[in-house]
Design an enzyme around this catalytic site. Structure first.
Site, PDB file in Angstrom:
ATOM      1  CG  ASN A  32     -82.575 -50.448 -18.608  1.00  0.00           C
ATOM      2  OD1 ASN A  32     -83.660 -50.970 -18.734  1.00  0.00           O
ATOM      3  ND2 ASN A  32     -82.178 -49.434 -19.354  1.00  0.00           N
ATOM      4  CB  SER A  70     -77.045 -45.783 -16.558  1.00  0.00           C
ATOM      5  OG  SER A  70     -78.385 -45.345 -16.674  1.00  0.00           O
ATOM      6  CE  LYS A  71     -74.603 -50.858 -10.633  1.00  0.00           C
ATOM      7  NZ  LYS A  71     -73.733 -50.645  -9.526  1.00  0.00           N
ATOM      8  NE  ARG A  72     -78.902 -41.727 -12.510  1.00  0.00           N
ATOM      9  CZ  ARG A  72     -79.051 -40.583 -13.134  1.00  0.00           C
ATOM     10  NH1 ARG A  72     -80.141 -39.891 -12.980  1.00  0.00           N
ATOM     11  NH2 ARG A  72     -78.097 -40.135 -13.917  1.00  0.00           N
TER      12      ARG A  72
END
Ligand code: GLU
Length: 470
Positions: free
Chosen positions: A255, A251-253
């Site tokens: 990586n 996930s963007k959070r």
């Protein structure tokens, strides 16, 4: 049999790491088998379409060195390669299914359509009322289709099961009573992913479908479509999920997930591709460092893992450092300046030579070289060391000798240092540490002789005087 595989992204924005891995495995498998690798743009969901996404995708694939044999821009025998340009093909095929009672139009009243729009209800939810359309005669359905609003649904048998043999997961079986009548064609005349995907895989003569495992859930619908059309099924290879360190879905959070971010952050394509190749697959031996050609030779579907692949940024950084070190410093400088043209007059080749073996990303360069442009102590220990009596003697002696020479280069520096050594009988750490700290503000780093040559006499003197007079 000619191997034909495809990468079939939807242009919804950036290229996800998982997408590039799918493209890579398809590419490797195609090249290894002298096959054909196709890029097909699945752009039938007009709500999710993002302007410029296709161009960006093609550019990013090009950056990575994964070139397709058939697809947008270059064409091919089985085009068009944009699903939005194949609407007539889907129309023809959906009529075939309706005529054979494998699919049926499901009529939506104006009220229902309004409600769907107003309340944002997913239009694919099947109500009891919809079921009645399953049994309307073909003649009546086709007549009503001409002037009534409808979607077309797949007639999924109410019981029984369907199975296939996944090349990674083995035999998988699905209970059909749990599968709802999937929409194949939306009311706007566009096909859904499931329908367009199967029709195109067949018409494009795809022999192996290699894609992420999130699509396994769609398999019963796809398999039914193959059976309804009486088409030969391709092999199916579902790739494991890519996970964060804590084993949740990448996930963007936690990586960066867009390949574009890794490009701007100074990763080299060789390192990135090498690292991606190992996210869900391993080689025949212990080898971890692979060129693209070596990957083509060693790749094997048998060694794709079932379990999720953990994205390990430390390992990617280690690999990137390995590939950076293999470049010539001039190449590193050129690559760096390509994205940082404003630093053209500041960052020079000798500077790159100082630090290139250490950096993990090209974007580390400004930070690593900052000590050349701005002097500050990295910690209190540095000040303490400079306060030693012996340090003060070394720096005074160094300063006075430096004032007398015309050019400071690594050779003149070394000869000054050996003179200091003889005169004040200090050597080793007691000599080198104060010198290093006084010119760099740091206790460790590249060779001091090379650093002072880059800084030059004036800057060095200034830094030394600031310390002596402090
Ligand atoms: N368009 C789908 C995606 O965006 C393709 C899935 C497939 O390869 O079948 O991932």
């Amino acid at each position: 049999m000619l191997v034909r595989v495809r990468f079939a992204p939807s242009p919804t924005g950036f290229l996800h790491i998982g997408g590039l891995r799918t493209a890579l495995y398809n590419y490797l498998f195609a090249k290894q088998n002298n096959g054909i690798f196709i890029l097909r743009i699945e752009d039938t969901d007009r709500n999710r379409y993002v302007e410029g996404a296709v161009e960006n995708l093609i550019k990013t694939m090009h950056w990575s060195g994964i070139e397709y044999d058939e697809g947008p821009k270059i064409g091919g025998d089985k085009g068009p390669y944009f699903q939005s340009k194949r609407l007539n093909i889907y129309k023809k095929h959906i009529l075939h299914l309706i005529e054979n009672e494998k699919a049926y139009p499901c009529f939506y009243s104006k009220e229902r359509l309004k409600k769907i729009e107003k309340e944002n209800i997913p239009s694919n939810i099947l109500t009891q009322q919809d079921q009645i359309y399953r049994n309307i005669s073909v003649d009546e359905s086709t007549a009503r289709m001409k002037n009534e609003n409808h979607v077309i649904r797949l007639k999924v048998p109410n019981n029984g099961s369907i199975e296939y043999n996944d090349q990674v997961r083995g035999k998988l079986k699905f209970d059909l009573s749990l599968i709802e009548d999937q929409i194949l064609m939306k009311s706007d005349g566009y096909p859904t992913y499931h329908f367009a995907n199967v029709v195109d895989d067949h018409l494009m003569e795809i022999t192996h479908v290699i894609r992420g495992e999130e699509w396994i859930a769609s398999m019963p619908k796809h398999l039914l479509l193959y059976e309804n059309f009486n088409w030969k099924k391709p092999e199916f290879i579902h790739l494991p999920l890519i996970l964060n360190q804590d084993k949740t879905k990448l996930s963007k959070r936690q990586n960066d997930v867009a390949v574009e971010d890794y490009i701007t952050n100074g990763y080299l394509k060789k390192a990135f591709i090498n690292y991606l190749s190992l996210l869900g697959w391993h080689g025949s031996g212990d080898q971890e460092l692979y060129t693209l050609d070596e990957l083509i030779k060693d790749f094997s579907i048998n060694r794709i893992q079932k379990s999720g692949a953990i994205f390990d940024i430390k390992k990617l950084n280690w690999m990137n450092n390995h590939y950076i070190k293999k470049l010539e410093p001039q190449e590193i400088l050129d690559k760096f300046l390509k994205n940082n043209i404003d630093l053209k007059d500041q960052i020079t080749l000798p500077m790159i030579k100082l630090i290139y073996e250490k950096i993990e990303r090209l974007t580390d360069i400004p930070e690593e070289l900052n000590f050349l442009f701005e002097f500050k102590f990295e910690n209190e220990k540095c000040r303490e060391i400079l306060d030693y009596k012996s340090s003060k003697t070394v720096l005074k002696s160094f300063t006075s000798k430096l004032e007398k020479i015309s050019i400071l280069d690594s050779k003149s520096f070394k000869s000054i240092v050996s003179k200091i050594q003889d005169e004040i009988k200090v050597g080793g750490k007691n000599l080198w540490m104060p010198l290093r700290i006084a010119v760099t503000g740091k206790m460790h780093g590249p060779d001091v002789a090379s650093i002072v040559e880059i800084l030059g006499k004036e800057v060095c003197l200034q830094r030394l005087n600031n310390i002596i007079n402090d």
